[in-house]
Structures are given as C-alpha cells and as structure tokens.
Design an enzyme around this catalytic site. Structure first.
Site, PDB file in Angstrom:
ATOM      1  N   HIS A  64       0.844  -1.204   0.000  1.00 29.71           N
ATOM      2  CA  HIS A  64       0.000   0.000   0.000  1.00 29.71           C
ATOM      3  C   HIS A  64       0.880   1.255   0.000  1.00 29.71           C
ATOM      4  CE1 HIS A  64      -3.137  -2.551   2.390  1.00 29.71           C
ATOM      5  NE2 HIS A  64      -3.568  -2.456   1.159  1.00 29.71           N
TER       6      HIS A  64
ATOM      7  N   LYS B  18     -18.018  -5.427   8.017  1.00 33.31           N
ATOM      8  CA  LYS B  18     -16.850  -6.255   8.288  1.00 33.31           C
ATOM      9  C   LYS B  18     -16.243  -5.858   9.636  1.00 33.31           C
ATOM     10  CE  LYS B  18     -13.256  -6.719   5.092  1.00 33.31           C
ATOM     11  NZ  LYS B  18     -12.740  -6.498   3.734  1.00 33.31           N
TER      12      LYS B  18
ATOM     13  N   ARG C  45      -2.182  -6.760  -7.896  1.00 33.39           N
ATOM     14  CA  ARG C  45      -1.092  -7.645  -7.488  1.00 33.39           C
ATOM     15  C   ARG C  45      -0.945  -8.821  -8.429  1.00 33.39           C
ATOM     16  NH1 ARG C  45      -3.296  -8.161  -1.480  1.00 33.39           N
ATOM     17  NH2 ARG C  45      -5.153  -7.958  -2.741  1.00 33.39           N
TER      18      ARG C  45
END
Ligand code: ADP
Length: 158
Positions: A16, A40, A89
């Site tokens: 990040h 969450k 990624r």
C-alpha cells in the site's frame, strides 16, 4: 492532479505504502481514503488505521488521509478527485477490480480508475495474510511499516 486511493488498510502494508509513494510522484496529490465498513469487523479501529497511515507517510509529499463510509465515488466527489487509484497484485485481483471500476464509472461518468501494477517484491503482501503470520509470531518487519509492525506485535502479544 488529485487521486483518491481507497481501501480498508487493515493494516497498511509496504505494498500500500509503495502505491501511495508512486501515486504522489505520478499525480501530485494523493488522498488516502480509509473505509469504515460496518459489515466487516476490522482488526484495527478506523482511528488507528488513519494514525498508522499518517505516521508512515510523513516522508511523502502531498498526502491527505480521510475516512469514509458509503460509496467510493461519493467520497471521490467530496474530495475533489476525478481519479481513483487501485493496485493490481495478480490476475486474481483483476476481475474484482474491473467490476468495481465499471460499477464506479456507471455511477459517476467522470470518474476514471487508474491501476498501478504492484512491484514484484510486494505482490505477495496482503493485510490478512500478514495478520496470520503476526498471530503465530512470524517475522513481519519486511512486510509492513515500523509502526504497523509494532501495533501487530502488541495486538498479538508477540
Ligand atoms: P480493499 O478492502 O478495498 O481491497 P485493501 O486495503 O485490501 O482494500 O487494498 C486497497 C488497494 O490496495 C487495492 O487496490 C489493492 O489492490 C491494493 N493493494 C493491496 N495490497 C497491495 C500490495 N501488496 N501492493 C500494492 N497494492 C496493493
């Protein structure tokens, strides 16, 4: 230009951080938008995540950190950003990221999503895997900024 970099950052990883640094180089201004997701259960509170990012980005010019709930496009509009930055990624990220980008464009026609490919040596880093490693006392110092490593060690008593 001003770019919004949204995410959970629970917690911030070196991957990040690399995106924030490159975003600042490429676009000039980066607004890191930390998602307050009520669905969450987060490991770190929103205040803690914002603080970790603030302390880890002191060396990066023109970074702002905000927290937000709700739609990313609404946050982008509030923050005056017409670009949304996301990282890729691996191929496994692609489908979800493409779906998000199309959704966001359908909601806000003037908002573009730009993707940066992760540096190869960061491409295996994910917040959830790092938390698993930290929980069992593995070495995480090369995966996260110093302050995050400290917080993870405290959290898991390692
Ligand atoms: P989200 O819950 O929105 O996926 P994350 O905090 O996991 O939030 O990730 C935020 C953004 O950072 C996403 O675009 C993600 O692809 C990107 N990202 C995650 N891990 C890395 C990494 N190791 N290197 C570069 N970018 C990454």
């Amino acid at each position: 230009m001003r770019v919004l970099y949204p995410g959970s950052f629970d917690p911030l990883t070196n991957g990040h951080l690399d995106l924030i640094e490159r975003g600042s180089d490429l676009f000039g201004e980066v607004v890191v938008a930390v998602l307050r997701n009520n669905e969450k259960v987060a490991t770190f509170s929103i205040e803690k995540r914002v603080d970790q990012i603030r302390k880890s980005t002191l060396h990066v010019p023109n970074v702002e950190i905000v927290s937000f709930e709700g739609l990313t496009v609404d946050c982008a509009e509030r923050e005056n950003c017409s670009l949304i930055l996301r990282g890729l990624r691996a191929l496994s990220d692609f489908e979800y990221e493409l779906q998000l980008a199309h959704t966001n464009r359908s909601l806000a026609i003037n908002t573009e999503t730009v993707f940066l490919a992760t540096k190869a040596h960061h491409s295996f880093l994910s917040s959830s895997v790092i938390k698993e490693v930290a929980k069992f006392g593995g070495t995480i110092d090369h995966m996260v900024p110093k302050i995050v490593a400290k917080d993870l060690k405290l959290l898991f008593n390692k």
